[in-house]
Design an enzyme around this catalytic site. Structure first.
Site, mmCIF file in Angstrom:
data_model
loop_
_atom_site.group_PDB
_atom_site.id
_atom_site.type_symbol
_atom_site.label_atom_id
_atom_site.label_comp_id
_atom_site.label_asym_id
_atom_site.label_seq_id
_atom_site.Cartn_x
_atom_site.Cartn_y
_atom_site.Cartn_z
ATOM 1 N NE ARG A 378 -3.743 0.165 2.221
ATOM 2 C CZ ARG A 378 -4.670 -0.930 3.631
ATOM 3 N NH1 ARG A 378 -3.469 -0.699 4.307
ATOM 4 N NH2 ARG A 378 -4.686 -1.795 3.934
ATOM 5 C CB VAL A 500 -8.447 -0.702 -5.588
ATOM 6 C CG1 VAL A 500 -8.710 -0.944 -6.596
ATOM 7 C CG2 VAL A 500 -7.148 0.574 -6.746
ATOM 8 C CD GLU A 501 -2.908 -1.501 -2.973
ATOM 9 O OE1 GLU A 501 -2.408 -0.949 -2.250
ATOM 10 O OE2 GLU A 501 -1.985 -1.811 -4.053
ATOM 11 N N GLY A 502 -8.507 -1.106 -0.074
ATOM 12 C CA GLY A 502 -9.449 -0.397 0.729
ATOM 13 C C GLY A 502 -9.648 1.303 0.157
#
Length: 822
Positions: A378, A500-502
């Site tokens: 991240r 995306v990615e949270g």
């Protein structure tokens, strides 16, 4: 007046001791000394005695452990245990997975700036720089984003081959396994440069070097797994993907319904113990072309084949693409950004236990493995992509705004456009500093759980703002897609990075402050651990030590916050030079206020705080912008404090401090316990809010930097692909700036002559001919204006197409099974 003097001395000494965080015995001694001095100087004896009694009542019980522990600490421990919010196993793993770096200092209320300044300047290795100058530059020259996004909806075979051959997929794989062995900083720089040309290519390269099989194998894989898979991942023989998200578990990843049952089965002709998997994953990047699938699932052992526990927990496994029962290959189309993405499904797919990442020893530890690695991925891919796109957009849009003229004036000179240009420049400078800071933290060996969420959220949000302002300035050039468009695809893709990615809403409202308040606070996590120690005596002693440390910490932050607010942070020890010292003092103030508000919120709301997402989000904004401002100051220092960068730094810092005060205001005005909100407001804003949004004068300076050749602009552009190739319209526009600036005096002279001399010709070439003939311009100046005309046309031109060129190549789009259609 003599009656009040002892009490004033009592309060003043207490405030000074709290401000400097002196220990309780020191405070008691100083207070006693001050009261004796007051009495000797003629203060009221009665008032002095009363003040001395108050001091003794506070100090003596606290200084005597045999009194403090049973009569004060023990009851408080009982109360604390009752209000202590229960931590789920998921939350506990998340809290323990990350490390605490500079963000811990921001929660201290008294940051030690030497810690930040002593961090080594991020630098690339010789191999990393050579890779950027060689294969990355070559790959950028090969990229035709229009061909990728519109014609092929994929990378060309030549691009795929080049990426694999040059080990772009193996940047993080150690050299002993055939990879490039790059640091996180090297990874960041590569993704940043690729993103300036194509977010599809940067995503394709970024994902295998982010959270996925390679990262997980490096940390947890068995030696046999590393020896087999890492060389194949490094040279592209294996293309990886990782399946986590599904229809029923997106942000709530720990609730995945995908499961695996331990059983006996066939594998390579032998009967072995393994897992029979049933799963349904979606949004999986690289899935349609992946040959090696990482999979998260919940593992059960109902027959007790590997132990006495039935629900083993979340587990990670590796599935070769050709494993029987795996359904893979269909594609999703995320907002016309055709990076490979799609679903993975399987029912009763059998794999042996040797395919679990880390083997049987890591069964059930999947969530811990994911959390520990997630902060690394991240921190890199999305922030780096935002950085590359924003820096490229800032430089090219600045050139466009200078070259493009309306009403005889560069559009960038209009104040409305100037405002947008200032935001573009300041936000691009901010994103660049933040993305590099998070990558540098990983490169130093940290697992930056909190900074990674800050970086992901704010880089992508600010990147969306840059893309929006770019589109507003370039107008028709941006909305007409085609080979000449340098901005439209970035604007289309901006929501992807947000999602995306949270998802960003969840990241802001739950993760940044929710995780940071416990993990980064100097006392909270220690108190929580102390309260759960099994030995009663040790539990009481440890809780006592941390509790009173926390109490002193809270009092100190209340005093520091009030003092800094009362003086507008004009005084106090701070690093920096004459230009930056004021910024450090402001951050000292906001750090104390954040610690005060965080302590108050956790004390009074307890476990309910996790459900107060608006409050958590606003306090998260404070923490985030403190971290961002720190990254900006560190960048400025690392680059030698260049004077020409000061407008960019000032705009970015003023923007960050304005957001900090706005977030504090929202948090305190809406604090759930209103009287406490009023009290906190008096301590944080005794004179009201003071921070202002960057001024128009400052914005003018930033916009001017983007529209003129200068060192600050060059530094901002460093690391993006600006080579003016046929497939890089933005690079061409940026390359025209200097010629356009040099031609402006000639252009003004010629236009004045057209207006005043009454040239009759209407055709531009004829006008130039007449200008030379009449002596208004020279032959060299004519050539200069002709070149300006050509580069202006290339700058503003858009594409048009034969209708057949825009028709979809297949008639099957939209005809897939939709069982819920009316």
């Amino acid at each position: 007046m003599s009656i009040a003097i002892p009490f004033i001395a009592f309060l003043l000494v207490g405030a000074i001791a709290a401000y400097h965080r002196l220990r309780l015995p020191v405070w008691a001694a100083l207070t006693a000394t001050a009261l004796v001095a007051c009495w000797l100087l003629g203060a009221s004896g009665t008032a002095t005695v009363v003040a001395a009694i108050v001091t003794a009542v506070i100090a003596v019980p606290l200084l005597l452990p045999q009194f403090r522990l049973p009569f004060i600490t023990k009851p408080l421990l009982g109360f604390y245990t009752k209000i202590l919010p229960p931590l789920s196993e998921t939350e506990r793993v998340a809290l323990e997975a990350g490390t605490v770096g500079w963000e811990g200092q921001l929660f201290s209320g008294k940051p030690d700036w030497d810690v930040l300044h002593n961090q080594p300047r991020p630098t690339l290795s010789a191999d990393e720089q050579a890779f950027l100058d060689g294969p990355v530059e070559e790959l950028c020259k090969m990229i035709d984003d229009w061909q990728i996004t519109h014609v092929d909806a994929d990378l060309s075979p030549e691009l795929w081959d080049f990426i694999k051959k040059n080990k772009f997929f193996g940047m993080i794989v150690p050299k002993e396994y055939g990879g490039l062995g790059f640091t996180a900083l090297g990874n960041h720089k590569v993704i940043q440069k690729l993103a300036s040309m194509s977010s599809v290519v940067s995503s394709t390269v970024g994902v295998p070097n982010s959270l996925g099989p390679a990262e997980l194998l490096m940390h947890y894989g068995t030696q046999e797994q590393k020896d087999h898979y890492l060389p194949r991942l490094a040279d592209g023989r294996e293309v990886p993907c990782f399946g986590l998200t599904g229809p029923w578990a997106g942000s709530d990843a720990t609730s995945i319904p995908d499961y695996g049952i331990v059983c006996m089965g066939e594998w390579n002709g032998a009967r072995v113990v393994g897992v029979k998997l049933t799963f349904d994953k979606r949004y999986i990047t690289l899935a349609p072309v992946a040959t090696l699938i990482g999979l998260a699932f919940r593992m059960y052992d109902p027959e007790g084949l590997i132990g006495d526990k039935e629900d083993i927990g979340i587990t990670l496994a590796l599935l070769p693409r050709d494993t029987a029962g795996v359904e893979i290959g269909r594609r999703a189309m995320p907002l016309n950004s055709p990076f490979q993405n799609g679903p993975i499904r399987g029912k009763d797919v059998f794999i042996p236990l040797s395919q679990l990442i880390g083997g049987e020893a890591y069964a059930g530890k999947g969530w811990q493995m994911l959390v520990e690695c997630l902060s690394i991925g991240r921190s890199i891919t999305l922030p780096s992509t935002a950085s590359g796109g924003s820096k490229f957009g800032a430089v090219v849009t600045g050139s466009y705004a200078r070259i493009r003229k309306q009403f005889g004036l560069s559009v960038g000179r209009f104040e409305g456009v100037e405002e947008a240009l200032a935001r573009i420049g300041g936000n691009a400078y901010t994103i660049s500093a933040l993305a590099e800071a998070s990558a540098a933290a990983v490169a130093r060996g940290e697992l930056p759980a909190v900074p990674s969420t800050i970086s992901k959220y704010h880089c992508t949000e600010l990147g969306r703002e840059v893309a929006r302002d770019t589109m507003d300035i370039i107008g028709g050039k941006g909305i007409i897609l085609g080979p000449r468009n340098f901005a439209g695809r970035n604007w289309q893709a901006a929501p992807i990075m947000i999602t995306v990615e949270g998802a960003n809403i969840m990241t802001r409202s739950l993760m940044i402050f929710g995780q940071g308040a416990i993990l980064c606070h100097p006392w909270v996590l220690k108190e929580m651990k102390a309260a759960t120690l099994p030995d009663p005596d040790e539990r009481l002693r440890e809780f006592d030590r941390n509790l009173f440390g926390h109490i002193g910490f809270a009092i100190s932050n209340a005093v520091r916050s009030f003092w800094f607010g009362l003086t507008s942070a004009r005084f106090g020890k701070a690093p920096g030079d004459a230009y930056t010292r004021r910024y450090y003092r402001k951050l000292n103030r906001y750090s104390a206020a954040l610690a005060l508000c965080a302590d108050t919120s956790m004390l009074l709301l307890g476990g309910k705080l996790k459900f107060k997402e608006s409050l958590s989000g606003r306090l998260g904004d404070v923490l985030s912008n403190l971290y961002i401002a720190s990254a900006l100051l560190k960048r400025y220092q690392d680059e030698g404090c260049p004077v020409t960068d000061q407008p960019l730094l000032a705009w970015s810092i003023h923007n960050a401090t304005f957001k900090i005060e706005k977030a504090f205001s929202g948090a305190l005005r809406n604090f759930p316990i209103r009287p406490i909100g009023w009290l906190l407001w008096a301590l944080v804003f005794p004179l009201g809010r003071r921070a202002q949004y960057p001024s128009d004068r400052l914005g003018h300076k930033v916009a001017s930097l983007l529209m003129s050749p200068n060192e600050a602009r060059d530094r901002l552009a460093k690391g993006v692909f600006l080579t003016p190739t046929a497939n890089n319209p933005g690079g061409r526009i940026a390359s025209y700036l200097q010629k356009a600036v040099l031609a402006e005096p000639v252009e003004r002279k010629f236009l004045k002559a057209l207006k005043q001399k009454g040239i009759e010709a209407h055709d531009f070439a004829a006008q130039l001919e007449e200008g030379v003939r009449e002596g208004w311009i020279t032959a060299d100046e004519r050539r200069q204006l002709e070149e300006l005309r050509e580069l202006t046309i290339d700058t503003i031109s858009v594409d048009d197409f034969d209708p057949e060129e825009l028709r979809a190549a297949t008639s099957q789009i939209g005809k897939q099974d939709n069982r819920y259609a009316a």
